[in-house]
Design an enzyme around this catalytic site. Structure first.
Site, mmCIF file in Angstrom:
data_model
loop_
_atom_site.group_PDB
_atom_site.id
_atom_site.type_symbol
_atom_site.label_atom_id
_atom_site.label_comp_id
_atom_site.label_asym_id
_atom_site.label_seq_id
_atom_site.Cartn_x
_atom_site.Cartn_y
_atom_site.Cartn_z
ATOM 1 N N HIS A 74 0.985 -1.320 0.127
ATOM 2 C CA HIS A 74 0.072 0.011 0.041
ATOM 3 C C HIS A 74 0.716 1.202 0.201
ATOM 4 O O HIS A 74 0.384 2.311 0.705
ATOM 5 C CB HIS A 74 -0.865 0.185 1.193
ATOM 6 C CG HIS A 74 -2.138 -0.971 1.034
ATOM 7 N ND1 HIS A 74 -3.189 -1.265 0.606
ATOM 8 C CD2 HIS A 74 -1.782 -2.360 1.725
ATOM 9 C CE1 HIS A 74 -3.774 -1.970 0.937
ATOM 10 N NE2 HIS A 74 -3.021 -2.980 1.327
ATOM 11 N N ASN A 146 -10.257 -3.022 2.752
ATOM 12 C CA ASN A 146 -9.864 -2.866 1.152
ATOM 13 C C ASN A 146 -11.145 -2.601 0.624
ATOM 14 O O ASN A 146 -12.203 -2.760 1.374
ATOM 15 C CB ASN A 146 -9.450 -4.170 0.827
ATOM 16 C CG ASN A 146 -7.763 -4.258 1.119
ATOM 17 O OD1 ASN A 146 -7.194 -3.316 1.104
ATOM 18 N ND2 ASN A 146 -7.362 -5.564 1.154
ATOM 19 N N TYR A 360 1.178 -4.153 12.065
ATOM 20 C CA TYR A 360 1.089 -2.645 11.726
ATOM 21 C C TYR A 360 1.879 -2.174 12.762
ATOM 22 O O TYR A 360 2.525 -0.856 12.645
ATOM 23 C CB TYR A 360 -0.193 -2.456 11.797
ATOM 24 C CG TYR A 360 -1.011 -2.883 10.458
ATOM 25 C CD1 TYR A 360 -1.272 -4.384 10.359
ATOM 26 C CD2 TYR A 360 -1.566 -2.002 9.678
ATOM 27 C CE1 TYR A 360 -1.887 -4.761 9.338
ATOM 28 C CE2 TYR A 360 -2.167 -2.476 8.350
ATOM 29 C CZ TYR A 360 -2.459 -3.897 8.361
ATOM 30 O OH TYR A 360 -2.944 -4.293 7.059
HETATM 31 FE FE1 HDD Z 1 -2.611 -4.826 5.549
HETATM 32 C C1 HDD Z 1 -0.841 -1.738 5.199
HETATM 33 C C2 HDD Z 1 -5.148 -3.499 4.411
HETATM 34 C C3 HDD Z 1 -3.644 -8.048 5.775
HETATM 35 C C4 HDD Z 1 0.542 -5.885 6.954
HETATM 36 N N1 HDD Z 1 -3.046 -3.123 4.764
HETATM 37 C C5 HDD Z 1 -1.962 -2.083 4.854
HETATM 38 C C6 HDD Z 1 -2.969 -0.794 4.396
HETATM 39 C C7 HDD Z 1 -4.116 -1.327 4.078
HETATM 40 C C8 HDD Z 1 -4.063 -2.692 4.569
HETATM 41 C C9 HDD Z 1 -5.554 -0.424 3.426
HETATM 42 C C10 HDD Z 1 -2.449 0.674 4.035
HETATM 43 C C11 HDD Z 1 -2.808 1.383 5.239
HETATM 44 C C12 HDD Z 1 -2.369 3.025 4.906
HETATM 45 O O1 HDD Z 1 -3.033 3.787 4.255
HETATM 46 O O2 HDD Z 1 -1.580 3.275 5.471
HETATM 47 N N2 HDD Z 1 -4.024 -5.508 5.224
HETATM 48 C C13 HDD Z 1 -5.274 -4.969 4.921
HETATM 49 C C14 HDD Z 1 -6.338 -5.864 4.735
HETATM 50 C C15 HDD Z 1 -5.827 -7.077 4.874
HETATM 51 C C16 HDD Z 1 -4.501 -6.776 5.185
HETATM 52 C C17 HDD Z 1 -7.656 -5.091 4.213
HETATM 53 C C18 HDD Z 1 -6.701 -8.408 5.252
HETATM 54 C C19 HDD Z 1 -7.856 -8.483 5.382
HETATM 55 N N3 HDD Z 1 -1.700 -6.808 6.203
HETATM 56 C C20 HDD Z 1 -2.428 -7.871 6.072
HETATM 57 C C21 HDD Z 1 -1.793 -8.876 6.760
HETATM 58 C C22 HDD Z 1 -0.474 -8.378 7.074
HETATM 59 C C23 HDD Z 1 -0.575 -7.097 6.731
HETATM 60 C C24 HDD Z 1 -2.260 -10.006 6.965
HETATM 61 C C25 HDD Z 1 0.619 -8.895 8.128
HETATM 62 C C26 HDD Z 1 0.769 -10.146 8.752
HETATM 63 N N4 HDD Z 1 -0.425 -3.956 6.070
HETATM 64 C C27 HDD Z 1 0.368 -4.804 6.571
HETATM 65 C C28 HDD Z 1 1.762 -3.811 6.945
HETATM 66 C C29 HDD Z 1 1.164 -2.558 6.445
HETATM 67 C C30 HDD Z 1 -0.128 -2.702 5.859
HETATM 68 C C31 HDD Z 1 3.116 -4.339 6.400
HETATM 69 C C32 HDD Z 1 2.208 -1.688 5.426
HETATM 70 C C33 HDD Z 1 2.302 -0.403 5.905
HETATM 71 C C34 HDD Z 1 1.541 -0.339 7.142
HETATM 72 O O3 HDD Z 1 0.939 -1.705 7.430
HETATM 73 O O4 HDD Z 1 1.270 0.670 7.753
HETATM 74 O O5 HDD Z 1 1.989 -3.677 8.268
#
Ligand code: HDD
Length: 690
Positions: A74, A146, A360
């Site tokens: 993202h 999402n 996160y």
């Molecule tokens: Fe995630 C970012 C949505 C599963 C780990 N995720 C991130 C963002 C969104 C989502 C919208 C961007 C937030 C922003 O605008 O800063 N992610 C989802 C949805 C998931 C999902 C809807 C499943 C239903 N995500 C998911 C899993 C993991 C992560 C299973 C890790 C185990 N996601 C992350 C992250 C991020 C992230 C690596 C990257 C930047 C951040 O968190 O702040 O931690």
């Protein structure tokens, strides 16, 4: 903020102290006035620069460190501020203050693509993030969802694998921002639980027309908890007031060329001009009995609850009404955490959600460099907050006194003892989700997660014919880009046979491959009644509100006709954009110069929802040999848009291969009515669909 803690740099919301904004005098970061910002300090007129030049060194030092790591997923996103207003009384379900009827809560929303880097384009085929931070009076609530209600995997332990596979390939560094490559399809074809999400990903859901026209979903099952401590399960949904709408693939591809920032610009301009995007927040609430009676597990994030089985209840409205003042400070530094949750909402045991609860918080330290990222204004709660956590890199608070531990009896001596009240604090719900919730420590996937195909089939069979064709064509396109791994497309086809035989056949045909054996399903799929709510076409609104009409003019264009189209578009709450061969404008029939909003070569018709071509005979003749003009009409037609044209523009339409149908109209009311729709029935005559 607790009384004993002062923040030196303000606390969100308002404009903050910034170098350059509070002084007319140019200074260094340490406030020393600068006398020359054009020339570095040299030894002699043409000599080398001196190490002594602290002004130069500070400026370059700061510049050298301006970038921070982008989000691992993202990375490309656009954000805006707004307000959430609770519109229904759900105090029987949740005690959260954010839901108290009439309560208004400041929000920050960030929409994103998943796979591409921060500088990638806005319109690849990709899932969109839909993250909202509610600055509630009981602390921040981040609903990090999402634009698709299900996910690729069931357990967070697979997330790094999924993301590694979809991002650019490790050796070559390409492709950027796209799933059409070997490693992604290798992984998902070996991961049958991703099949349902693949249906959504291959549909037009991943090609949104605008961030303002996307649905959003919390995806997981959460809990609502009332004042008596009783909890219910809940799924969160965002529904755009402008209606859901997507582009088609050819249009999305051409948008990438026309405007890398198509979605970011669209959102910014809409807010800037007061056309504030709005979404309804709706919930599906259910209890354990309902959960137990479904043929799928509500803790499985690859499953949705059909709206026909459990209708949505609208509980509030979000309005985005303020653009960011500074993209980096706000959008880039925004840190969303699913663990930000106020009393009255709680998690479920969904194993995907459980993993997110760690990820996160962890990632913010890597991205923002400090455990004090919560002090950055965009992340700081708007309500008072205080505890005994202290120090750390980039500490901007100045706690006073000695109270940095608890319990303490400092107050007995008249010193501030710090915050201690916990009565109203967040308390994890005691209720379990059934007999298997606790017990032995197992690395296991529950049997109830084993059906990977029924809902994929439900999704496919709930689509219109045109939507099904788009899905089949996307599979063909994406799998055609699998280069080296010959085993992958047949394996995917073997999975698709479990979804729908016709779909599998169409994709096999499109690839020119024989239909392989059906892959063995962990659990045989069942047929579910189709759900209209899953189709975009079945619920699209016919409206010009929030849409854009491109109006092509040239010298000689009839002034009255132009004015009446512009007026009618504005009256229908649309936006009129005038395009001419020269941006300086065109001389209209009344002799006046009409300035253009854009030059034809740089403003192709994919940027618009409908087009009006208003040309005189001479004007049309002049454009017949102008490729961009012919393409303007050809693409509008090819992208299934309404075309309104003056009679004299006919030769241009003919040259562009426009075949008259109900949506190719004269420049009257019929055009305005036609312009609010897309004409999917036109498509089979225009391109090969799988
Ligand atoms: Fe995630 C970012 C949505 C599963 C780990 N995720 C991130 C963002 C969104 C989502 C919208 C961007 C937030 C922003 O605008 O800063 N992610 C989802 C949805 C998931 C999902 C809807 C499943 C239903 N995500 C998911 C899993 C993991 C992560 C299973 C890790 C185990 N996601 C992350 C992250 C991020 C992230 C690596 C990257 C930047 C951040 O968190 O702040 O931690």
């Amino acid at each position: 903020m607790a009384d004993d803690i002062k923040q030196t740099s303000g606390n969100g919301g308002e404009t903050h102290q910034q170098a350059g904004s509070d002084t007319a005098v140019l200074t260094t970061n340490h406030g020393v006035p600068v006398s020359d910002n054009q020339n570095s300090l040299k030894s002699g007129v043409r000599g080398p620069t001196l190490l002594e030049d602290f002004v130069l060194r500070e400026k370059i030092f700061h510049f050298d460190h301006e970038r921070i790591p982008e989000r691992i997923v993202h990375a490309r996103g656009s954000g805006a501020h707004g307000v959430f207003e609770a519109t229904d009384d759900i105090s029987d379900l949740s005690k959260a203050a954010v839901f108290a009827k009439g309560e208004k809560t400041e929000v920050f929303a960030r929409f994103s693509t998943v796979a591409g880097g921060a500088g990638s384009v806005d319109t690849p085929r990709d899932v969109r993030g839909f993250a909202v931070k509610f600055y509630t009076r009981e602390g921040n609530w981040d609903l990090v969802g999402n634009n698709i209600p299900v996910f690729f995997i069931q357990d967070a332990i697979k997330f790094p694998d999924l993301i590694h596979s979809v991002k650019m390939e490790a050796n070559s560094g390409y492709p950027q921002a796209g799933s059409a490559h070997d490693t992604f399809w290798d992984f998902v074809s070996l991961t049958p639980e991703s099949t349902h999400m693949l249906m959504w990903a291959m549909s037009d859901r991943t090609l949104p027309r605008s961030l303002r026209m996307m649905e959003g979903f919390g995806v997981h099952t959460f809990r609502l908890v009332n004042a008596a401590g009783r909890s219910n399960f809940v799924k969160f949904h965002w529904r755009p007031k402008l209606g859901i709408q997507s582009t088609i693939w050819d249009e999305a591809l051409k948008l990438q060329a026309a405007d890398n920032d198509y979605h970011r610009r669209d959102l910014y301009e809409a807010i800037d001009t007061g056309a504030f995007p709005q979404w309804e927040l709706a919930i599906q609430v259910f209890d354990q009995k309902f959960a137990d009676s479904q043929p799928y597990d509500v803790l499985d994030a690859t499953k949705l609850i059909p709206e026909e089985d459990l209708p949505l209840r609208v509980i509030g409205t979000m309005t985005l009404n303020r653009n960011v003042d500074n993209f980096f400070a706000e959008t880039e530094q925004a840190a969303f955490l699913p663990t930000n949750i106020p009393p009255g909402i709680d998690f479920s045991n969904d194993p995907l959600l459980q993993g997110r609860l760690f990820s996160y918080l962890d990632t913010q330290k890597s991205r923002l460099g400090t455990t004090n990222f919560h002090q950055i204004p965009i992340n700081a709660p708007r309500c008072p907050f205080g505890n005994f956590q202290r120090d750390g890199m980039m500490q901007t608070m100045v706690p006073t006194g000695r109270a940095n531990y608890e319990p303490n009896s400092l107050a007995d001596h008249g010193e501030a003892g710090g915050p201690r009240e916990t009565v109203t604090g967040f308390a994890t719900t005691k209720e379990t989700t059934g007999p298997d919730e606790t017990g032995d420590k197992l690395r296991i996937r529950p049997e109830s997660f084993a059906d990977h195909y029924s809902q994929a089939r439900l999704f496919y069979r709930s689509q219109t014919e045109s939507e099904q064709a788009h899905i089949a064509s996307s599979f063909v396109f994406e799998l055609s880009k699998v280069g080296l791994l010959d085993q992958v497309p047949p394996r995917m086809l073997g999975n698709l046979r479990n979804v729908d035989e016709d779909l599998a056949k169409r994709v096999a045909d499109g690839l020119g491959l024989p239909l392989p054996k059906k892959n063995k399903a962990a659990k045989e799929p069942v047929d579910m009644p189709p759900s209209n709510a899953l189709s975009i076409h079945k619920k699209m609104k016919a409206t010009l509100e929030g849409r854009v009409v491109g109006i092509l003019i040239a010298d000689g264009t009839e002034a009255g006709a132009l004015k009446s189209v512009v007026d009618a578009v504005i009256k229908a709450k649309g936006k009129a954009v005038i395009v001419a061969p020269k941006v300086g404008g065109a001389k209209l029939s009344d002799g006046k110069l009409q300035k253009a909003d854009g030059q034809l070569a740089g403003m192709p018709s994919q940027l618009f929802d409908a087009v009006a071509i208003i040309l005189s005979e001479a004007g049309c003749k002049g454009l017949l040999n102008e490729g961009a003009a012919v393409q303007f009409a050809m693409d509008a037609f090819g992208h299934l848009k309404a075309i309104g044209a003056s009679a004299a523009a006919k030769p241009l339409l003919e040259k562009a291969g426009v075949i008259p149908d109900e949506s190719v109209t004269a420049l009257d009311d019929k055009f305005i009515k036609a312009a609010g729709k897309r004409y999917y029935e036109r498509e089979p005559s225009l391109r090969m669909l799988a």
